[in-house]
Enzyme design. Sequence first.
Site, PDB file in Angstrom:
ATOM      1  N   CYS A 204     -39.763 -49.899  20.687  1.00  0.00           N
ATOM      2  CA  CYS A 204     -38.760 -49.349  21.625  1.00  0.00           C
ATOM      3  C   CYS A 204     -37.341 -49.594  21.134  1.00  0.00           C
ATOM      4  CB  CYS A 204     -38.971 -49.970  22.987  1.00  0.00           C
ATOM      5  SG  CYS A 204     -40.654 -49.725  23.526  1.00  0.00           S
ATOM      6  N   GLU A 205     -36.997 -48.986  20.023  1.00  0.00           N
ATOM      7  CA  GLU A 205     -35.662 -49.082  19.444  1.00  0.00           C
ATOM      8  C   GLU A 205     -35.407 -47.771  18.713  1.00  0.00           C
ATOM      9  OE1 GLU A 205     -33.585 -51.952  18.774  1.00  0.00           O
ATOM     10  OE2 GLU A 205     -34.916 -53.559  19.420  1.00  0.00           O
TER      11      GLU A 205
ATOM     12  N   GLY B 134     -33.790 -60.234  -9.269  1.00  0.00           N
ATOM     13  CA  GLY B 134     -32.861 -59.177  -8.907  1.00  0.00           C
ATOM     14  C   GLY B 134     -33.096 -57.825  -9.528  1.00  0.00           C
TER      15      GLY B 134
HETATM   16  N1  LLP Z   1     -34.097 -65.935  -6.503  1.00  0.00           N
HETATM   17  C1  LLP Z   1     -33.340 -66.128  -5.421  1.00  0.00           C
HETATM   18  C2  LLP Z   1     -32.581 -67.365  -5.282  1.00  0.00           C
HETATM   19  C3  LLP Z   1     -33.285 -65.135  -4.416  1.00  0.00           C
HETATM   20  O1  LLP Z   1     -32.512 -65.320  -3.355  1.00  0.00           O
HETATM   21  C4  LLP Z   1     -34.039 -63.944  -4.568  1.00  0.00           C
HETATM   22  C5  LLP Z   1     -33.996 -62.900  -3.539  1.00  0.00           C
HETATM   23  C6  LLP Z   1     -34.837 -63.810  -5.719  1.00  0.00           C
HETATM   24  C7  LLP Z   1     -34.830 -64.813  -6.669  1.00  0.00           C
HETATM   25  C8  LLP Z   1     -35.675 -62.608  -5.971  1.00  0.00           C
HETATM   26  O2  LLP Z   1     -34.932 -61.446  -6.071  1.00  0.00           O
HETATM   27  P1  LLP Z   1     -35.644 -60.068  -6.455  1.00  0.00           P
HETATM   28  O3  LLP Z   1     -36.148 -60.176  -7.854  1.00  0.00           O
HETATM   29  O4  LLP Z   1     -36.745 -59.848  -5.487  1.00  0.00           O
HETATM   30  O5  LLP Z   1     -34.580 -59.057  -6.302  1.00  0.00           O
HETATM   31  N2  LLP Z   1     -35.017 -58.370   1.732  1.00  0.00           N
HETATM   32  C9  LLP Z   1     -34.196 -57.667   0.769  1.00  0.00           C
HETATM   33  C10 LLP Z   1     -34.085 -58.443  -0.524  1.00  0.00           C
HETATM   34  C11 LLP Z   1     -33.561 -59.835  -0.344  1.00  0.00           C
HETATM   35  C12 LLP Z   1     -33.519 -60.643  -1.630  1.00  0.00           C
HETATM   36  C13 LLP Z   1     -33.251 -62.062  -1.371  1.00  0.00           C
HETATM   37  N3  LLP Z   1     -33.247 -62.931  -2.518  1.00  0.00           N
HETATM   38  C14 LLP Z   1     -34.766 -56.278   0.584  1.00  0.00           C
HETATM   39  O6  LLP Z   1     -35.759 -55.936   1.222  1.00  0.00           O
HETATM   40  O7  LLP Z   1     -34.223 -55.463  -0.184  1.00  0.00           O
END
Ligand code: LLP
Length: 432
Positions: A359-360, A244
């Site tokens: 096309c959006e 996160g």
């Molecule tokens: N662990 C779990 C259970 C998760 O669901 C996620 C991300 C992570 C770790 C890793 O999180 P990170 O360190 O990358 O923040 N597509 C979105 C982000 C979706 C994140 C989903 N879960 C974007 O492009 O901002």
Amino acid sequence: MTLPGSPHIAWRGDDLFIEGRSVAQLARAHGTPLYAYSKTSMLAALASYQRALVGRDHLICYAMKANSTLAVIQTFAQAGCGFDIVSGGELERALAVGVAASKIVFSGVGKTRAEMQRALEVGVMCFNVESEAELDLLSRVAASAGKTARVSLRINPDVDAGTHPYISTGLKGNKFGIAHQDALANYLRAAELPGLEVVGIDCHIGSQITDAGPYLDALDRLLDLIEAIEARGIAIRHLDLGGGLGITYNDEAPPSAEALVKSLLDRIDARGHGHRKLMFEPGRSLVGNAGVLVSEVLYLKPGREPDGDPAGAGKNFCIVDAAMNDLMRPAMYQAWMKIVACRARHEPPMRFDVVGPVCESGDWLGKDRELAVHAGDFVAVLSAGAYSMSMASNYNTRGRAAEVMVSGDQVWLIRDREPVESLFAGEHLLPS
Ligand code: LLP
């Protein structure tokens, strides 16, 4: 002018470089759209976590959903990482690279029976279980296979991570995790069910978090729970604090991984939990700033002078060959990602919406951007190492981009451009 994000993606004179390679030259050699990554930047991001964890029993599990390209997984595997997966597909990717199953944690709210069976067969380190119903199914699947599933419950601590609603996951209105008020009852149940062995506790409160506060709040909740669970005779061996941590797309100033982890360790030690194995599941913060999406300017479409003010009058469009299928974040989250010309032109910039061929009207990569570009120039979307290629689709029957990895002066093609034939290779015509 310095660029936000990685020091390994920077100007050399008028040209944008990734480590020792000119981005425009990479685009000419490999075509566009092209994802290009700095290996050094990935390893530097990992090192920031590692420095804080020296001398501690720990495992950094790269959340490969951020970028699951095999060579990226391989880079982190060779650097000693474990992996956080959320599907059977991601499991097979890790295994294809030679990752030991004992370094894989399996997260996700909707694991299927088949995914559980496969993960048990190869022996993943742990399942992060997200509901009582999942606990029951996992117990049945494991017991009938004669296996033991190591489990950790993903707790929803109900803290506000202060991020975009689509990527905030630790509030009670989210679909993720087991409410912290129900955690103890679920641990007691897990300890009774056949085929399960409780090994840890887990949370993940959201993504692109730029402040340590929500982590510390979640940590306190988890430590309270550990104390309550252990008081009932169930040992919690590891504490997984999820991923996160945010990155700098523009002017965000998240703490470094090292600073964040140190502040968490201070709290853990102060509360007498320093002996536990610690796990993290970072995705974005390991790869986000390490990549760019390179695209060619196809057309410039100047806006009409406002006359009676029809919508859009006066807007200039910079139409590039990358689109929302290549990079979904702007369309999906209104994400702001910096866009630069790969070679500076010494002329006054114009203000453009940078858009793709799909096309959006939602197919844009950036709005109101100052750029000095002509048709045929290359532009790069920065900080496109995470949730970019891994979220690409084939919408409009567009093949996915090629990818290259750069390290110093070396460059490797790590994914071929997807050929058009493969886009409908598995389809079948009706009988005539
Ligand atoms: N662990 C779990 C259970 C998760 O669901 C996620 C991300 C992570 C770790 C890793 O999180 P990170 O360190 O990358 O923040 N597509 C979105 C982000 C979706 C994140 C989903 N879960 C974007 O492009 O901002």
